[in-house]
Design a protein around this motif. Structure first.
Motif, PDB file in Angstrom:
ATOM      1  N   LEU A   1       0.758  -1.230  -0.219  1.00  0.00           N
ATOM      2  CA  LEU A   1       0.076   0.078   0.072  1.00  0.00           C
ATOM      3  C   LEU A   1       0.858   1.354   0.146  1.00  0.00           C
ATOM      4  CD1 LEU A   1      -2.817   1.246   0.264  1.00  0.00           C
ATOM      5  CD2 LEU A   1      -2.572   1.151   2.841  1.00  0.00           C
ATOM      6  N   VAL A   2       0.643   2.214  -0.920  1.00  0.00           N
ATOM      7  CA  VAL A   2       1.144   3.543  -0.921  1.00  0.00           C
ATOM      8  C   VAL A   2       0.674   4.637  -0.408  1.00  0.00           C
ATOM      9  CG1 VAL A   2       2.348   5.207  -2.752  1.00  0.00           C
ATOM     10  CG2 VAL A   2       2.576   2.756  -2.975  1.00  0.00           C
ATOM     11  N   ALA A   3      -0.494   4.558  -0.642  1.00  0.00           N
ATOM     12  CA  ALA A   3      -1.490   6.038  -0.354  1.00  0.00           C
ATOM     13  C   ALA A   3      -2.957   5.418  -0.426  1.00  0.00           C
ATOM     14  CB  ALA A   3      -1.180   7.136  -1.069  1.00  0.00           C
ATOM     15  N   LEU A   4      -3.798   5.945   0.478  1.00  0.00           N
ATOM     16  CA  LEU A   4      -5.175   5.863   0.565  1.00  0.00           C
ATOM     17  C   LEU A   4      -5.896   6.994   0.585  1.00  0.00           C
ATOM     18  CD1 LEU A   4      -6.784   5.303   3.585  1.00  0.00           C
ATOM     19  CD2 LEU A   4      -5.182   3.417   3.511  1.00  0.00           C
ATOM     20  N   ILE A   5      -7.113   6.879   0.323  1.00  0.00           N
ATOM     21  CA  ILE A   5      -7.987   8.362   0.441  1.00  0.00           C
ATOM     22  C   ILE A   5      -9.286   7.601   0.705  1.00  0.00           C
ATOM     23  CG2 ILE A   5      -8.467   8.767  -2.044  1.00  0.00           C
ATOM     24  CD1 ILE A   5      -8.582  11.528  -1.276  1.00  0.00           C
ATOM     25  N   ASP A   6      -9.869   8.214   2.076  1.00  0.00           N
ATOM     26  CA  ASP A   6     -11.325   7.884   2.032  1.00  0.00           C
ATOM     27  C   ASP A   6     -12.299   8.680   1.640  1.00  0.00           C
ATOM     28  OD1 ASP A   6     -11.284   8.584   5.735  1.00  0.00           O
ATOM     29  OD2 ASP A   6     -11.773   9.892   3.871  1.00  0.00           O
ATOM     30  N   ASP A   7     -13.665   8.223   1.903  1.00  0.00           N
ATOM     31  CA  ASP A   7     -14.737   8.816   1.567  1.00  0.00           C
ATOM     32  C   ASP A   7     -14.719  10.458   2.071  1.00  0.00           C
ATOM     33  OD1 ASP A   7     -18.486   8.389   1.560  1.00  0.00           O
ATOM     34  OD2 ASP A   7     -16.960   8.841  -0.112  1.00  0.00           O
ATOM     35  N   TYR A   8     -14.155  10.713   2.973  1.00  0.00           N
ATOM     36  CA  TYR A   8     -13.946  12.216   3.612  1.00  0.00           C
ATOM     37  C   TYR A   8     -12.891  12.930   2.963  1.00  0.00           C
ATOM     38  CZ  TYR A   8     -17.596  10.229   6.610  1.00  0.00           C
ATOM     39  OH  TYR A   8     -18.644   9.543   6.898  1.00  0.00           O
ATOM     40  N   ARG A   9     -12.169  12.198   2.265  1.00  0.00           N
ATOM     41  CA  ARG A   9     -10.822  12.811   1.600  1.00  0.00           C
ATOM     42  C   ARG A   9      -9.729  12.721   2.816  1.00  0.00           C
ATOM     43  NH1 ARG A   9     -14.465  14.686  -2.043  1.00  0.00           N
ATOM     44  NH2 ARG A   9     -13.651  14.892  -4.271  1.00  0.00           N
ATOM     45  N   THR A  10      -9.973  11.901   3.670  1.00  0.00           N
ATOM     46  CA  THR A  10      -8.705  11.794   4.626  1.00  0.00           C
ATOM     47  C   THR A  10      -7.603  10.774   3.925  1.00  0.00           C
ATOM     48  OG1 THR A  10     -10.254  12.004   6.499  1.00  0.00           O
ATOM     49  CG2 THR A  10      -8.130  10.686   7.033  1.00  0.00           C
ATOM     50  N   THR A  11      -6.328  11.186   4.064  1.00  0.00           N
ATOM     51  CA  THR A  11      -5.469  10.478   3.417  1.00  0.00           C
ATOM     52  C   THR A  11      -4.213   9.942   4.347  1.00  0.00           C
ATOM     53  OG1 THR A  11      -4.291  12.540   3.173  1.00  0.00           O
ATOM     54  CG2 THR A  11      -5.714  11.976   1.196  1.00  0.00           C
TER      55      THR A  11
END
Length: 113
Positions: free
Chosen positions: A46-56
């Motif tokens: 995993l390098v990066a993620l973004i959730d539905d609230y744009r939390t990264t």
């Protein structure tokens, strides 16, 4: 649902690339999206993620250099990669945070002088 990543290529150290990945065929908005990368003989990380609230969140090795963003209307996630290093060389894939979708082919990023 199909995941189509694009934007990879050959870049010199210190350069930049912007990856895009679109999830087509989904009747729903995909809540969490993530970028992964894989080198030969290694696990996909995993390098990066973004959730539905744009939390990264980012893996430590790319913090301050990579930025993940999303366009919900297009079911598309982006990865802006700056200050590239040779160790960033990998095939990059997108998927959900739980790896729930069939993997696409990914896009190859090569960082070399």
């Amino acid at each position: 649902v199909q995941l189509q990543a694009s934007g990879g290529g050959l870049q010199q150290p210190g350069g930049s690339l912007r990856l895009s990945c679109t999830a087509s065929g989904s009747p729903y908005r995909i809540r969490s999206m993530a970028w992964y990368r894989q080198t030969p003989g290694n696990q996909r990380e995993l390098v990066a993620l973004i959730d539905d609230y744009r939390t990264t969140e980012y893996v430590d090795s790319v913090k301050g250099r990579f930025t993940i963003a999303r366009d919900n209307a297009k079911n598309t996630v982006y990865l802006q990669m700056n200050s590239l290093k040779p160790e960033d060389t990998a095939v990059y894939f997108c998927n959900t945070m739980t790896r729930a979708l069939p993997w696409g082919q990914g896009t190859l990023v090569t960082v070399s002088s």
